[in-house]
Design an enzyme around this catalytic site. Structure first.
Site, PDB file in Angstrom:
ATOM      1  N   TYR A   1      -6.587  -1.093  -6.434  1.00  0.00           N
ATOM      2  CA  TYR A   1      -5.909  -2.140  -5.935  1.00  0.00           C
ATOM      3  C   TYR A   1      -5.111  -2.151  -4.601  1.00  0.00           C
ATOM      4  O   TYR A   1      -4.785  -0.702  -4.214  1.00  0.00           O
ATOM      5  CB  TYR A   1      -4.880  -2.846  -7.092  1.00  0.00           C
ATOM      6  CG  TYR A   1      -3.838  -2.039  -7.554  1.00  0.00           C
ATOM      7  CD1 TYR A   1      -3.033  -1.094  -7.217  1.00  0.00           C
ATOM      8  CD2 TYR A   1      -3.178  -2.652  -8.852  1.00  0.00           C
ATOM      9  CE1 TYR A   1      -1.870  -0.516  -7.724  1.00  0.00           C
ATOM     10  CE2 TYR A   1      -1.883  -2.165  -9.437  1.00  0.00           C
ATOM     11  CZ  TYR A   1      -1.507  -1.063  -8.952  1.00  0.00           C
ATOM     12  OH  TYR A   1      -0.170  -0.438  -9.682  1.00  0.00           O
ATOM     13  N   GLU A   2      -4.789  -3.137  -4.040  1.00  0.00           N
ATOM     14  CA  GLU A   2      -4.087  -3.004  -2.616  1.00  0.00           C
ATOM     15  C   GLU A   2      -4.951  -2.374  -1.658  1.00  0.00           C
ATOM     16  O   GLU A   2      -4.487  -1.841  -0.738  1.00  0.00           O
ATOM     17  CB  GLU A   2      -2.853  -2.455  -2.394  1.00  0.00           C
ATOM     18  CG  GLU A   2      -1.943  -3.020  -3.479  1.00  0.00           C
ATOM     19  CD  GLU A   2      -1.611  -4.626  -3.512  1.00  0.00           C
ATOM     20  OE1 GLU A   2      -1.707  -5.144  -2.167  1.00  0.00           O
ATOM     21  OE2 GLU A   2      -1.135  -5.190  -4.421  1.00  0.00           O
ATOM     22  N   GLY A   3      -6.253  -2.320  -1.945  1.00  0.00           N
ATOM     23  CA  GLY A   3      -7.362  -2.110  -1.117  1.00  0.00           C
ATOM     24  C   GLY A   3      -7.653  -0.628  -1.627  1.00  0.00           C
ATOM     25  O   GLY A   3      -6.902   0.521  -1.853  1.00  0.00           O
TER      26      GLY A   3
ATOM     27  N   ARG B   1       0.737  -1.316  -0.053  1.00  0.00           N
ATOM     28  CA  ARG B   1       0.246   0.044   0.090  1.00  0.00           C
ATOM     29  C   ARG B   1       1.057   1.192  -0.048  1.00  0.00           C
ATOM     30  O   ARG B   1       0.548   2.285  -0.636  1.00  0.00           O
ATOM     31  CB  ARG B   1      -0.888  -0.162   1.001  1.00  0.00           C
ATOM     32  CG  ARG B   1      -2.242  -0.931   0.932  1.00  0.00           C
ATOM     33  CD  ARG B   1      -2.864  -1.160   2.108  1.00  0.00           C
ATOM     34  NE  ARG B   1      -3.705   0.269   2.669  1.00  0.00           N
ATOM     35  CZ  ARG B   1      -4.853   0.511   2.167  1.00  0.00           C
ATOM     36  NH1 ARG B   1      -5.272  -0.291   1.039  1.00  0.00           N
ATOM     37  NH2 ARG B   1      -5.335   1.648   2.414  1.00  0.00           N
TER      38      ARG B   1
END
Lengths: 445, 445
Positions: free
Chosen positions: A439-441, A298
């Site tokens: 992406y990645e949250g 992140r």
């Protein structure tokens, strides 16, 4: 098409004056990483990325990775560039000397990460995911697993991937269904489908080390019943050499809005008897380990936002200096002037630059906190840095990625009609940036 | 892929209560356009656009218009759909009865314009440009030119195009270089290159009526030396039939970020002796006439913003109702629920909807002012309406188009990772919307 030139001066300014690099590199363990060394490393990274990696950015966009019978071919030049990147030691920069890394501060590695991402966001995802997988193994894997996988991942001979998402389980990992069946020899057999796996299959390295979330039969329901496994594409013999092909196969890759060079794989585990996997850490603690990787990723995605914003800015300012259109509003010239002289174009460019530089300062400062939380001899200082770092990571991920979409869109606007023409190159930055808030949250997570 | 369904109820609400349609249709000349008739027309338009035009939207995106040896082939189905659109009378809706139009209020035409643009932005550009060219001819052309071109343009048998931009002259029309040489018979020979000509060449109609900015030899420098010409693709015989091919040729079309079905042509005038053109109005007053067309087109582009935002909203809300992910934050269910129940998804959807509906109300109200400025028997009321309309057009163009980029981007965000996959359809709306803040005058103009 504008070239990319790493803003080394701005970067070193942020490194020294915002991230306080010199007090940071004075921490024990960073004796070899004084500011002059850091400067030399950044300059070297810039040279490679500007000349080798950046020219592949539009090529990769026009020639996305392709899939055929389970094999993925990356765009022309990617394989060779990655080899050069790895052989020059860039994959090992921030990783521990114990496994062959250079053990440089994350603050310095962050600068280099920005450079490679500016040069080519799609390309840089491969090192980025490998870094994430490396972090997770360093945190939780057994000595044996570490020894078997980490040296080759850190050298860049092998790459890593993160396998979280399933068709029914995106943001909600509780819904993960992939199964892991324990075997008498201590290994597991993995069965399931994972989607959206960045660099889940490619031709740039000899092996791919998949880190996979799955459930063991005895697992409690929900997120507390998820375990983490290492599932290599090729099994690894005891002497470290490549062994048999494992039962994990790429059944397709996605057709995407951007980052087209980066293959986004659907991976099928266990259709031919079961993919052999090895537990990382303890059963049912997978999510905890995965969050180590996620947190590193992140932060890195936030840096990607800064990187693509910088690239979009360079492209826009280059065009604005050359494009002649309209007389100045203040009457200072009877002739049309480069559009950079018009107030609204200036406003757009300065907005782009201010947002990019602000986020850069924030990200480098957060990286310094990471180094402090690992390396400061004073425990209280370590805790303080950790709290601040963990507070900042979601801010950087959220703000720098939303910022990058805005900046890339302004970049198109500066170009006028030319911005909408794909050959100009401005549109690619918006298409590429658009994944970063997801992406990645996603931003809202 | 979500289908498009015209929000007829919302539209009629805005028409009746925000644009005050009933006081508007009471103006002299609109006796046949009472609210019930308007409702029936909107419903009919919705039916055609939902069933014939909307399904071509993803098809056109995947199969952009192609160029070969000067000919442009539009995506499969476009030609037939345009024929149906024209034959059902939609091209003639707002134009004067004198030339075969239905003389309906612009307020009503605006609703229909939103529908066709929501259904398919690329397709709708062809009618949009034809409307603009029609307005310019109605304003300034001689009776003879009007009689020769307008009936076929209004019937949709021929289409129109606007030729302003040249490689060195985008926002700055002062730099226009295209030459027009007067001939003894009163016609002109046109020489020059025009770029970014939407539907400048295509296969959907029998003839294309180009409106072209050019300079006569005696013209003063700057914008006061620009004249407007009609240059048909095929010359028109005195009996109205199609004559010889004119010397205007499409030398290429652009490869764009979005609106890919809509061909964006480079047109070469006069490479084989000179394209035959006819003056519109008086020499050197071209810009004035072009602004009639531009103003109609700028308003229409604002409506395009509303249209693509509505489509993006429908796509997102459809997905959010179906996609099940995560338990509700308030603990009201032990199981994952459709994401539309999550507060941040709701926030995004409501933001999209509020922005879209607000702009719709503004645009319909402005259209009512247009009708009033043309049709009110009271001169003072006409002037007042005109001032307010002219004040609102740039606001609608600027705000509704910037809004559409924001809304289409939120639409992707609602989809999470699926939004980044082209097959989902959400990304197309962002790519399509991105031109709207640029063409027909950038936001800053």
């Amino acid at each position: 098409m504008s070239d990319y030139k790493a803003p080394v001066k701005d970067m070193l300014f942020a490194l020294r004056h915002l991230a306080q690099y010199e007090s940071n590199s004075a921490l024990p363990g960073y004796a070899d990483a004084d500011f002059e060394t850091a400067k030399a490393i950044v300059e070297e990274c810039a040279k490679l990325c500007e000349t080798v990696v950046a020219p592949l950015n539009p090529i990769g966009d026009k020639n996305p990775s392709t899939w055929s019978h389970g094999e993925v071919t990356t765009p022309p030049g990617f394989k060779e560039a990655y080899r050069q990147y790895a052989e020059s030691g860039w994959q090992s920069l921030q990783h521990p000397a114990e496994f062959g890394g250079q053990a440089m501060p994350k603050t310095l590695a962050t600068v280099c990460m920005e450079i490679v991402n500016s040069a080519n966001l799609s390309f840089a995802l491969c090192p980025l995911l490998t870094d994430g997988a490396t972090e997770a193994l360093l945190t939780a894997a057994s000595a044996e697993v570490k020894q078997r996988y980490l040296p080759k991942m850190i050298s860049g001979e092998w790459t890593g991937s993160m396998n979280l998402t399933e068709p029914q389980a995106g943001s909600d990992l509780e819904l993960v269904r992939t199964r892991a069946e324990p075997q008498p020899d201590g290994s597991y057999r993995i069965f399931g489908t994972k989607i959206f796996i960045t660099y889940g299959e490619h031709d740039m390295a000899d092996n791919i080390v998949h880190l996979v979330l799955a459930r063991v039969p005895s697992a409690p329901p929900g997120v507390k019943g998820i375990s983490l496994f290492v599932v290599p594409k090729y099994l690894v013999n005891d002497d470290g050499s490549i062994g048999a092909r494992n039962d994990v196969h790429c059944v397709s890759i996605e057709h995407k809005l951007g980052i087209k060079a980066s293959p986004t794989a659907v991976l099928q585990y266990g259709d031919h008897g079961g993919a052999i996997g090895y537990i990382v850490g303890e059963e049912n603690r997978g999510l905890e380990y995965m969050f180590v990787m996620m947190n590193a990723a992140r932060f890195a995605v936030g840096v990607q936002g800064i990187a693509v914003a910088e690239r979009a800015y360079q492209q826009a300012v280059g065009y604005a200096r050359e494009r002649v259109q309209s007389r100045p509003v203040d009457g200072s010239s009877p002739k049309a002037v480069p559009i950079i002289q018009h107030p609204d174009v200036k406003r757009m460019l300065m907005t782009m630059r201010a947002l990019t530089e602000g986020c850069r300062g924030l990200a480098y400062s957060a990286a310094a906190l990471f180094d402090s939380m690992h390396g400061d001899p004073d425990e209280e200082a370590r805790c303080r840095s950790q709290r601040r770092y963990e507070f900042l990571v979601p801010l950087i991920k959220g703000f720098a990625t939303e910022m990058s979409v805005e900046v890339a869109s302004l970049g198109i606007q500066v170009h006028g009609g030319m911005g909408f023409i794909e050959e100009t190159g401005a549109a690619q930055h918006l298409r590429d940036a658009r994944i970063l808030t997801i992406y990645e949250g996603t931003t809202a997570i």
